[in-house]
Design a protein around this motif. Structure first.
Motif, PDB file in Angstrom:
ATOM      1  N   ALA A  74      -6.872 -12.742  -4.529  1.00 45.08           N
ATOM      2  CA  ALA A  74      -6.791 -11.610  -5.525  1.00 45.08           C
ATOM      3  C   ALA A  74      -5.785 -10.332  -5.029  1.00 45.08           C
ATOM      4  CB  ALA A  74      -8.216 -10.806  -5.375  1.00 45.08           C
ATOM      5  N   ASP A  75      -5.404 -10.521  -3.680  1.00 41.03           N
ATOM      6  CA  ASP A  75      -4.366  -9.343  -3.335  1.00 41.03           C
ATOM      7  C   ASP A  75      -3.055 -10.011  -3.621  1.00 41.03           C
ATOM      8  OD1 ASP A  75      -4.272 -11.594  -1.434  1.00 41.03           O
ATOM      9  OD2 ASP A  75      -4.861 -10.136   0.244  1.00 41.03           O
ATOM     10  N   GLY A  76      -2.710 -11.169  -4.096  1.00 36.22           N
ATOM     11  CA  GLY A  76      -1.570 -11.867  -4.407  1.00 36.22           C
ATOM     12  C   GLY A  76      -0.970 -12.889  -3.315  1.00 36.22           C
ATOM     13  N   ARG A  77      -1.674 -12.853  -2.342  1.00 33.95           N
ATOM     14  CA  ARG A  77      -1.028 -13.762  -1.170  1.00 33.95           C
ATOM     15  C   ARG A  77      -1.507 -15.350  -1.971  1.00 33.95           C
ATOM     16  NH1 ARG A  77      -4.132 -13.047   3.855  1.00 33.95           N
ATOM     17  NH2 ARG A  77      -5.934 -12.570   2.298  1.00 33.95           N
ATOM     18  N   ARG A  78      -0.898 -16.287  -1.469  1.00 34.27           N
ATOM     19  CA  ARG A  78      -1.172 -17.674  -1.821  1.00 34.27           C
ATOM     20  C   ARG A  78      -1.312 -18.530  -0.455  1.00 34.27           C
ATOM     21  NH1 ARG A  78       3.411 -18.854  -5.954  1.00 34.27           N
ATOM     22  NH2 ARG A  78       2.536 -18.028  -7.826  1.00 34.27           N
ATOM     23  N   MET A  79      -2.436 -19.680  -0.598  1.00 34.81           N
ATOM     24  CA  MET A  79      -2.601 -20.440   0.431  1.00 34.81           C
ATOM     25  C   MET A  79      -2.188 -21.740   0.072  1.00 34.81           C
ATOM     26  SD  MET A  79      -5.906 -22.023   2.186  1.00 34.81           S
ATOM     27  CE  MET A  79      -6.177 -20.564   3.372  1.00 34.81           C
ATOM     28  N   ARG A  80      -1.328 -22.660   0.530  1.00 31.82           N
ATOM     29  CA  ARG A  80      -0.968 -23.872   0.009  1.00 31.82           C
ATOM     30  C   ARG A  80      -1.559 -24.994   1.083  1.00 31.82           C
ATOM     31  NH1 ARG A  80       3.605 -23.841  -3.662  1.00 31.82           N
ATOM     32  NH2 ARG A  80       4.138 -25.846  -2.671  1.00 31.82           N
TER      33      ARG A  80
END
Length: 102
Positions: free
Chosen positions: A78-84
């Motif tokens: 939701a805060d714009g971070r991404r986990m790949r």
């Protein structure tokens, strides 16, 4: 001995210490303490090799960044971070990562 000289130097040049008091305690002259200090500094400078930092590296020498592994799972927070999570990641690691963001 060298160890005794080093201990005297540490004591004489410790914060708040006075060389004359240390010299008196060990019954040696102040000038001898300063001579030991100069000799120690000369040895330290001889052993020191300065580093040169170049802020503009030659692009022909810079290695290309490794290719990013293809992600099997991409989570957008939701805060714009991404986990790949890579397809080659061990299942236990992927499960732990997913539990951690829950």
């Amino acid at each position: 001995s060298d160890e005794e000289r080093l201990e005297i130097l540490r004591e004489a040049f410790a914060p708040g210490a006075k060389v004359q008091h240390v010299a008196r305690r060990y019954d040696i002259s102040r000038s001898l303490i300063y001579e030991w200090r100069r000799a120690a500094l000369r040895r330290a400078r001889a052993a020191f090799v300065p580093a040169v930092v170049d802020d503009a590296p030659d692009p022909t020498l810079a290695p290309s960044p490794p290719p990013e592994p293809e992600a099997a799972i991409v989570l957008e927070m939701a805060d714009g971070r991404r986990m790949r999570i890579s397809a080659s990641a061990p299942p236990a690691l992927a499960a732990a990562a997913l539990r951690a963001v829950r």
